[in-house]
Design an enzyme around this catalytic site. Structure first.
Site: not given
Ligand code: MRU
Length: 309
Positions: A46-48, A76, A172, A212, A222-223
């Protein structure tokens, strides 16, 4: 981190299963696109930026199967990096693995550059930094974006404390960011998500978050919970800084209204690591991301520039 979050090892994708952290450091070996899609959907990876590398390596696993690549792209919806990684490898005329490994290597370099540029941008010493979700090495290949800036500040002796939001529903922040900060030896305290805006009135120097997808006008997905922090930061006069690679900027998306927000399973809200929280029959809504309008963002830091939306 010595163990990379995601890599290509002896003909397979190897990735840290982030659903097992912080209890166990388990590395998955993935050889099929379907197993990679499953790992992406359940947030094992996970994470962009890590999703960008996963997309790129997934094209290698697909071996020319266009239908498998289409399914991978849809695993996703919000992080543009997944499709970006896929498209870059598809557009490469030569060996797909070579293109995918270049994306992996560029991510490592980009995170070092973002860390330095972000640390240069934030003024002051003995800094108190607030962050949400996980933007560390676990969200990338081996070093993070917003948490990469935190790491650089810590290495430069300028960090007093990180206030890390736990990041419900999947934690997370509590599970992953706390684990990474602990391994860095950086001082931190976890706070519940709803404490964020209040704590911004108590002497926080900056909010640092990842992204993201960044629309052409600077609106940033973002999250979930990021938007509330941006509102609180504006009211409290605290700089709100987005740290993300250029690959997260999506010129094809004009504004935040056009960003698809992932709706995840209600069960993630109704339960916590397998324990039921709500009465039987309770319903829940589970948007995984929100959009912060560009006018609430003080600066966007990438590997090559600082953008002031
Ligand atoms: O659902 P996730 O855990 O994939 O969400 C991740 C985020 O929102 C991060 O802040 C984003 O992907 C940037 S990661 C460097």
């Amino acid at each position: 981190m010595s163990q990379r979050t995601i890599d290509w090892v002896d003909g397979a994708v190897e990735l840290i299963d982030q659903t097992q952290l912080p209890d166990r450091l388990v590395v998955l070996r993935i050889t099929t696109v379907d197993d990679l899609i499953d790992a992406i959907r359940r947030l094992a990876v996970r994470g962009a930026p890590a999703l960008g590398v996963a997309g790129a390596l997934g094209v290698v696993l697909a071996g020319g199967d266009a239908e498998a690549v289409a399914r991978l792209r849809a695993a996703r919806p919000t992080a543009v990096n997944l499709a970006w990684g896929i498209d870059r490898v598809l557009a490469h005329p030569g060996d797909p693995l070579e293109a995918a490994l270049r994306i992996r290597d560029e991510d490592v370099a980009a995170c070092h550059a973002m860390g330095a540029r972000g640390a240069d941008l934030i003024e002051g010493d003995a800094l108190r930094i607030m962050t949400i979700c996980n933007t560390g090495g676990l969200a990338c290949v081996e070093r993070g974006t917003a948490l990469g800036v935190v790491q650089t500040l810590h290495e430069r002796g300028r960090l007093a404390e990180v206030l890390a939001l736990e990041t419900r529903p999947l934690l997370q922040g509590a599970r992953l960011t706390a684990w990474e900060l602990d391994r860095m030896g950086a001082p931190y305290r976890l706070v519940v998500d709803s404490a964020g805006p209040y704590l911004l009135t108590t002497g926080v120097d900056a909010v640092l978050v990842g992204a993201d997808r960044i629309a052409a006008n600077g609106d940033t997905a973002n999250k979930i919970g990021t938007y509330a922090l941006a509102l609180g930061a504006r009211r409290a006069g605290v700089p709100f800084v987005v740290v993300a690679p250029e690959s997260t900027i999506d010129p094809a998306t004009p504004s935040g209204d056009h960003i698809a927000i992932e709706d995840r399973d209600a069960e993630e809200v109704l339960t916590l690591r397998g324990v039921r929280l709500a009465p039987p029959g309770a319903k829940a809504l589970n948007p995984a991301f929100d959009v912060t309008p560009h006018d609430l963002i003080s600066a966007i830091v990438t590997e090559s520039r600082v953008i002031r939306p």
